[in-house]
Write an enzyme that holds these catalytic residues in place. Structure first.
Site, short mmCIF file in Angstrom:
data_model
loop_
_atom_site.label_atom_id
_atom_site.label_comp_id
_atom_site.label_asym_id
_atom_site.label_seq_id
_atom_site.Cartn_x
_atom_site.Cartn_y
_atom_site.Cartn_z
N ASP A 211 -32.61 -21.65 -3.98
CA ASP A 211 -31.55 -20.97 -3.24
C ASP A 211 -31.99 -21.02 -1.78
OD1 ASP A 211 -29.81 -19.36 -1.91
OD2 ASP A 211 -30.09 -17.61 -3.20
N SER B 299 -21.36 -31.07 10.71
CA SER B 299 -19.96 -31.46 10.46
C SER B 299 -19.28 -31.79 11.78
CB SER B 299 -19.22 -30.30 9.79
OG SER B 299 -17.83 -30.57 9.73
N TYR C 50 -16.65 -21.36 8.73
CA TYR C 50 -17.30 -22.65 8.49
C TYR C 50 -17.57 -23.41 9.79
CZ TYR C 50 -18.21 -27.28 6.51
OH TYR C 50 -18.79 -28.48 6.18
N LYS D 136 -21.18 -24.59 11.33
CA LYS D 136 -21.61 -25.99 11.48
C LYS D 136 -21.99 -26.28 12.93
CE LYS D 136 -21.76 -27.43 7.32
NZ LYS D 136 -22.98 -27.99 6.72
N1 LIG Z 1 -17.11 -32.80 1.91
C1 LIG Z 1 -16.78 -32.72 3.20
O1 LIG Z 1 -15.63 -32.96 3.58
C2 LIG Z 1 -17.83 -32.37 4.24
C3 LIG Z 1 -17.55 -32.63 5.59
C4 LIG Z 1 -18.49 -32.30 6.55
C5 LIG Z 1 -19.69 -31.73 6.16
N2 LIG Z 1 -19.93 -31.48 4.84
C6 LIG Z 1 -21.23 -30.87 4.49
O2 LIG Z 1 -21.92 -31.74 3.62
C7 LIG Z 1 -22.87 -30.99 2.85
C8 LIG Z 1 -22.75 -31.39 1.40
O3 LIG Z 1 -21.46 -30.99 0.94
P1 LIG Z 1 -20.63 -31.81 -0.16
O4 LIG Z 1 -19.37 -32.20 0.46
O5 LIG Z 1 -21.50 -32.81 -0.81
O6 LIG Z 1 -20.26 -30.59 -1.13
P2 LIG Z 1 -20.64 -30.26 -2.65
O7 LIG Z 1 -19.97 -28.97 -2.92
O8 LIG Z 1 -20.36 -31.44 -3.50
O9 LIG Z 1 -22.24 -30.05 -2.60
C9 LIG Z 1 -22.83 -28.92 -2.02
C10 LIG Z 1 -24.08 -28.60 -2.83
O10 LIG Z 1 -24.77 -27.54 -2.16
C11 LIG Z 1 -25.29 -26.69 -3.18
N3 LIG Z 1 -25.55 -25.35 -2.64
C12 LIG Z 1 -24.64 -24.47 -2.15
N4 LIG Z 1 -25.26 -23.32 -1.82
C13 LIG Z 1 -26.60 -23.48 -2.09
C14 LIG Z 1 -27.74 -22.66 -1.96
N5 LIG Z 1 -27.65 -21.39 -1.51
N6 LIG Z 1 -28.94 -23.17 -2.30
C15 LIG Z 1 -29.04 -24.43 -2.80
N7 LIG Z 1 -27.99 -25.25 -2.97
C16 LIG Z 1 -26.78 -24.79 -2.61
C17 LIG Z 1 -24.19 -26.67 -4.24
O11 LIG Z 1 -24.68 -26.22 -5.49
C18 LIG Z 1 -23.75 -28.13 -4.25
O12 LIG Z 1 -24.47 -28.90 -5.19
C19 LIG Z 1 -22.55 -29.53 3.14
O13 LIG Z 1 -23.46 -29.03 4.09
C20 LIG Z 1 -21.14 -29.57 3.72
O14 LIG Z 1 -20.86 -28.46 4.54
C21 LIG Z 1 -19.04 -31.80 3.87
#
Ligand SMILES: NC(=O)c1ccc[n+]([C@@H]2O[C@H](COP(=O)([O-])OP(=O)(O)OC[C@H]3O[C@@H](n4cnc5c(N)ncnc54)[C@H](O)[C@@H]3O)[C@@H](O)[C@H]2O)c1
Length: 261
Positions: free
Chosen positions: A71, A151, A164, A168
């Site tokens: 976590d 992001s 959010y 970011k």
């Molecule tokens: N998908 C998008 O459009 C997008 C765009 C810009 C940035 N992001 C960023 O990319 C990163 C990955 O996101 P994603 O799109 O792969 O989403 P996702 O939801 O597929 O993956 C996020 C992962 O983070 C884990 N997580 C959340 N809280 C946690 C904690 N407290 N401790 C440990 N693990 C934790 C979740 O269990 C999950 O496996 C994030 O930081 C997200 O903000 C995503």
């Protein structure tokens, strides 16, 4: 709109990861899982860290890595994650602070206080705690790299994301701040700034009664004519973490098909 960039289905293998050890948080899903796969394909030994123990286990099995339940909002949990990495592989060279959380688009005045705190706890404090826990191991390895998943919303905001987007912005700026502090240790720190990426998190960003129409509207705003794939972002993380980026630190690299031009 015409798609002007072919979807990425596999990450071109960057060189220089043989013998290196990487920790990827949020690696059970989406961008983190793609990053774990890409790093393993490039020769790294990968610690697949996530609060989702089952998901982390599945990805770790796939990449012949080590699953760690973490976590990232908890300092002791982050310290234990790094200790497990060192116990398993003897060193740490790259840390991808990628775990992230968002909430459904909500007007700022209506955001639940607990949701606001949870978003900052994972996206800002979590990245800081992860980096802080890893620095001693990176120093012991003689230097290394940290890549934060920020992001495009950290640089340019949108209505509905008053928790959010600022979180970011803080994550992007955390990377810059760590970069200047840790340069004397030979630790480079950069961020990637993805646009909407095809992962389980995407639906919250599109946030509409008609997700298909929202998706098309969003794509129309991206010059290269498609959403990001997790592999697009993984490729950028692999580059920034590799020796090919040896003189790159403190950058926030948009992976956005030109959206933020
Ligand atoms: N998908 C998008 O459009 C997008 C765009 C810009 C940035 N992001 C960023 O990319 C990163 C990955 O996101 P994603 O799109 O792969 O989403 P996702 O939801 O597929 O993956 C996020 C992962 O983070 C884990 N997580 C959340 N809280 C946690 C904690 N407290 N401790 C440990 N693990 C934790 C979740 O269990 C999950 O496996 C994030 O930081 C997200 O903000 C995503």
């Amino acid at each position: 709109m015409t798609q002007r960039s072919a979807p990425v289905t596999s990450v071109p293998t960057p060189s220089g990861y043989t013998g290196k050890v990487a920790i990827v948080t949020g690696a059970a899903s989406g961008i983190g899982a793609a990053t774990a796969r890409a790093l393993a394909a490039a020769g790294a030994r990968v610690v697949v860290a996530d609060r989702d123990a089952d998901g982390a286990g599945r990805v770790a099995e796939e990449v012949a890595g080590t699953a760690v339940t973490v976590d990232v909002t908890d300092a002791a949990s982050c310290a234990a994650m790094v200790a497990e990495a060192v116990a398993a592989y003897g060193r740490v060279d790259l840390v991808a602070c990628n775990a992230g959380l968002t909430t459904d688009p909500t007007p700022a005045v209506d955001i639940d206080e607990g949701d606001f705190d949870a978003t900052f706890a994972v996206n800002v404090k979590g990245a800081w705690l992860t980096a802080r826990a890893a620095v001693p191991a990176l120093r012991a390895a003689g230097g290394g790299a940290i890549v934060v998943t920020g992001s495009v919303m950290g640089e340019r905001t949108r209505p509905g994301f008053a928790a959010y987007a600022p979180s970011k912005a803080a994550a992007n700026h955390l990377a810059r701040t760590l970069a200047v502090e840790l340069a004397p240790d030979g630790i480079r720190v950069n961020a990637v700034a993805p646009v909407a990426t095809d992962t389980p998190m995407l639906s919250t960003f599109l946030g509409s009664a008609d997700p298909e129409a929202a998706r098309e509207r969003f794509i129309a705003s991206i010059p290269l004519g498609r959403l990001a794939q997790p592999e697009d972002v993984a490729a950028a993380i692999c580059f920034l973490g590799s020796d090919a980026a040896a003189f790159v630190t403190g950058v926030v690299l948009p992976v956005d098909g030109g959206r933020s031009i």
